[in-house]
Design a protein around this motif. Structure first.
Motif, PDB file in Angstrom:
ATOM      1  N   ARG A 237       0.839  -1.177   0.052  1.00  0.00           N
ATOM      2  CA  ARG A 237      -0.231  -0.145   0.235  1.00  0.00           C
ATOM      3  C   ARG A 237       0.632   1.042  -0.237  1.00  0.00           C
ATOM      4  NH1 ARG A 237      -0.733   1.566   5.203  1.00  0.00           N
ATOM      5  NH2 ARG A 237      -0.035   0.344   7.144  1.00  0.00           N
ATOM      6  N   ARG A 238       0.714   2.228  -1.036  1.00  0.00           N
ATOM      7  CA  ARG A 238       1.048   3.707  -1.074  1.00  0.00           C
ATOM      8  C   ARG A 238      -0.351   4.409  -0.377  1.00  0.00           C
ATOM      9  NH1 ARG A 238       5.003   0.755  -0.054  1.00  0.00           N
ATOM     10  NH2 ARG A 238       6.677   0.643  -1.437  1.00  0.00           N
ATOM     11  N   THR A 239       1.579   5.487  -0.182  1.00  0.00           N
ATOM     12  CA  THR A 239       0.490   7.253   0.124  1.00  0.00           C
ATOM     13  C   THR A 239       0.263   7.705  -1.541  1.00  0.00           C
ATOM     14  OG1 THR A 239       1.297   7.060   2.540  1.00  0.00           O
ATOM     15  CG2 THR A 239       0.385   9.338   0.746  1.00  0.00           C
ATOM     16  N   PRO A 240      -1.082   8.424  -1.940  1.00  0.00           N
ATOM     17  CA  PRO A 240      -0.881   9.110  -3.107  1.00  0.00           C
ATOM     18  C   PRO A 240       0.214   9.901  -3.294  1.00  0.00           C
ATOM     19  CG  PRO A 240      -2.704   9.535  -1.815  1.00  0.00           C
ATOM     20  CD  PRO A 240      -2.188   8.509  -1.596  1.00  0.00           C
TER      21      PRO A 240
ATOM     22  N   ALA B 201       3.468  14.346   4.589  1.00  0.00           N
ATOM     23  CA  ALA B 201       2.446  13.483   3.356  1.00  0.00           C
ATOM     24  C   ALA B 201       1.894  12.254   4.122  1.00  0.00           C
ATOM     25  CB  ALA B 201       2.283  13.470   2.337  1.00  0.00           C
ATOM     26  N   ALA B 202       3.269  11.685   4.335  1.00  0.00           N
ATOM     27  CA  ALA B 202       3.196  10.469   4.758  1.00  0.00           C
ATOM     28  C   ALA B 202       3.154  10.103   5.569  1.00  0.00           C
ATOM     29  CB  ALA B 202       4.332   9.380   3.800  1.00  0.00           C
ATOM     30  N   ALA B 205      -0.699  10.279   6.107  1.00  0.00           N
ATOM     31  CA  ALA B 205      -1.155   9.149   6.337  1.00  0.00           C
ATOM     32  C   ALA B 205      -1.420   8.086   7.028  1.00  0.00           C
ATOM     33  CB  ALA B 205      -1.043   9.269   4.697  1.00  0.00           C
ATOM     34  N   ARG B 206       0.098   8.123   7.947  1.00  0.00           N
ATOM     35  CA  ARG B 206       0.094   6.886   9.086  1.00  0.00           C
ATOM     36  C   ARG B 206       0.588   5.598   8.309  1.00  0.00           C
ATOM     37  NH1 ARG B 206       0.649   9.309  13.672  1.00  0.00           N
ATOM     38  NH2 ARG B 206      -1.430  10.793  13.780  1.00  0.00           N
ATOM     39  N   ASP B 207       1.241   6.086   7.369  1.00  0.00           N
ATOM     40  CA  ASP B 207       1.837   4.988   6.472  1.00  0.00           C
ATOM     41  C   ASP B 207       3.566   4.785   6.560  1.00  0.00           C
ATOM     42  OD1 ASP B 207       3.073   3.176   4.275  1.00  0.00           O
ATOM     43  OD2 ASP B 207       1.841   4.843   2.314  1.00  0.00           O
ATOM     44  N   THR B 210       5.474   4.222   3.650  1.00  0.00           N
ATOM     45  CA  THR B 210       6.021   5.444   2.433  1.00  0.00           C
ATOM     46  C   THR B 210       6.684   6.171   3.048  1.00  0.00           C
ATOM     47  OG1 THR B 210       3.990   5.387   1.265  1.00  0.00           O
ATOM     48  CG2 THR B 210       4.817   7.337   0.653  1.00  0.00           C
TER      49      THR B 210
END
Lengths: 240, 240
Positions: A237-240, B201-202, B205-207, B210
């Motif tokens: 899964r990736r962040t846009p 941003a990542a 987004a809690r990613d 990324t």
DNA sequence: TCATGAAGGCTGCCATAGCAGATGGCACAT
DNA sequence: ATGTGCCATCTGCTATGGCAGCCTTCATGA
């Protein structure tokens, strides 16, 4: 205080240096570290320089140095003029340290792929062979020992003191979880063996990126097996 | 020995703690570290606990502690009963430390993506804004300051002492190379800004994956710009 | 009863002194 | 000229003692 009088320590790599010639501070450091990771000094235990020195039969100065190193490792926390306490590390702390270790082991593998000499590669091959035989013989203890030496060889091949010291502290940190991971399922031993073989192949091919990726995946997967990290079947899964 | 009497130090983050309340050992550590990274104490310089203590006007004990920490950082190497010498770190050493830092910064970003609270995310946004304005104003010094705070915030968000301390040492190590990278080309500032925005941003987004990948790429690319790593246009070769 | 504050006992921190090991130079013998 | 053993001197390492903060406690006062 009889905890500090315990005899053995489970890190054979560091035992190569003669125990007698080590400084008192170094000995106190390893002793305390082992006592903490083995649970003899549970989190929250208050540690006093003076009383601990008396228990160890040495001065307070080496003890202080040992505590300072442990503080850098994140194992104890000391409030100035207040006291020193064994740090709390629940599962989430263990998971943190594990992920940090995965990152550092990966970096070590990348560097080792660039500058490991023939002798080191041969030694790695020997440890891989030993691991193979121990696996076939069904001896998890020997597998674990060969495993530690395999990684220690890679660390040493980097020649980077910071990396070596950091990884030594981190590996001591979750040594118990690592042996538990190896003994979890009978399929675990051959899998670890295969992964080590893959790492060594990348080192011999002088491929830093692949070595790093494989080592990193190896450590992370062993953490998952040990229950320190949740299984993550999907990592795309990736962040846009 | 007037090198130890130098006044300023280029790490504003650590200046938050009052200079007066710091222990002598801590002050000696930072002073020595700065003297080493700035070149006032070139590699090969012999350092004596006693003479250095006399030069600093303090006892030998805090100096000794500072030297032990520097030894852990890989900045000095001390032979028992022989002496302490400033370690050699040529370009290859710098590259090593840079790659290690990239790995650790990546781990920090991953952890921060999981547990950064709203206040920290807001503070990161503020630093990003400050970086934006400094970029438009053409002030590389302000960009650099905001850059340091941005990373320090992420480190702190992890709450991991080991990570925080290690990264503080590593960032101090190649601080000079980092400002040089920022001033290399006029395109560098907006690029660093864009990368920071992507990292934030990542985080929002809690990613973790990324965030880690972006942070890692960010550090590696800044190292390439600083000339510490060779440019690697193709990173896709693999070992069969 | 409750606030208060002074004293004692803790803590980490630092200064001093002395230890053993390692080094370099010098006298001496070959 | 060269090898050899001794000694002054350096080094890091450790022991001891005392310092200033912090905390608990208990007597004192309102």
């Amino acid at each position: 205080m009889a905890a500090f009088m315990s005899a053995a320590a489970p890190y054979p790599v560091e035992r190569l240096a003669e125990e007698d010639t080590l400084s008192l501070a170094e000995r106190a450091y390893r002793r305390l570290r082992d006592s903490i990771v083995q649970g003899a000094l549970p989190p929250g235990s208050r540690i006093s320089e003076r009383s601990l020195a008396a228990a160890l039969g040495i001065s307070a100065q080496p003890v202080r140095e040992a505590l300072r190193r442990l503080e850098q490792d994140g194992m104890v926390v000391t409030l100035p003029r207040r006291g020193t306490v064994v740090a709390e590390f629940g599962p989430e702390r263990q998971a943190e340290m594990g992920r940090i270790r995965a990152a550092l082991e990966g970096a070590a593998a990348a560097l080792a792929a660039e500058r490991a000499d023939a002798a080191t590669l041969a030694a790695l091959e020997a440890q891989l062979q030993a691991m193979q035989e121990a696996t076939e013989a069904g001896r998890p203890d020997l597998v674990s020992a060969a495993n530690e030496r395999f990684h220690a060889l890679i660390h040493g091949a980097t020649g980077n003191v910071f990396l070596i010291r950091s990884l030594a502290a981190l590996r001591a940190f979750d040594h118990v979880g690592r042996v538990r991971a190896l003994n979890s399922t009978p399929k675990e031993l051959p899998r670890a063996l295969r992964e080590h073989a893959g790492i060594l192949a990348a080192l011999q091919a002088r491929d830093p990126e692949t070595a790093e990726a494989r080592m990193r995946a190896h450590v992370l997967r062993s953490l998952e097996v040990g229950g320190l990290l949740p299984h993550r079947p999907d990592r795309r899964r990736r962040t846009p």
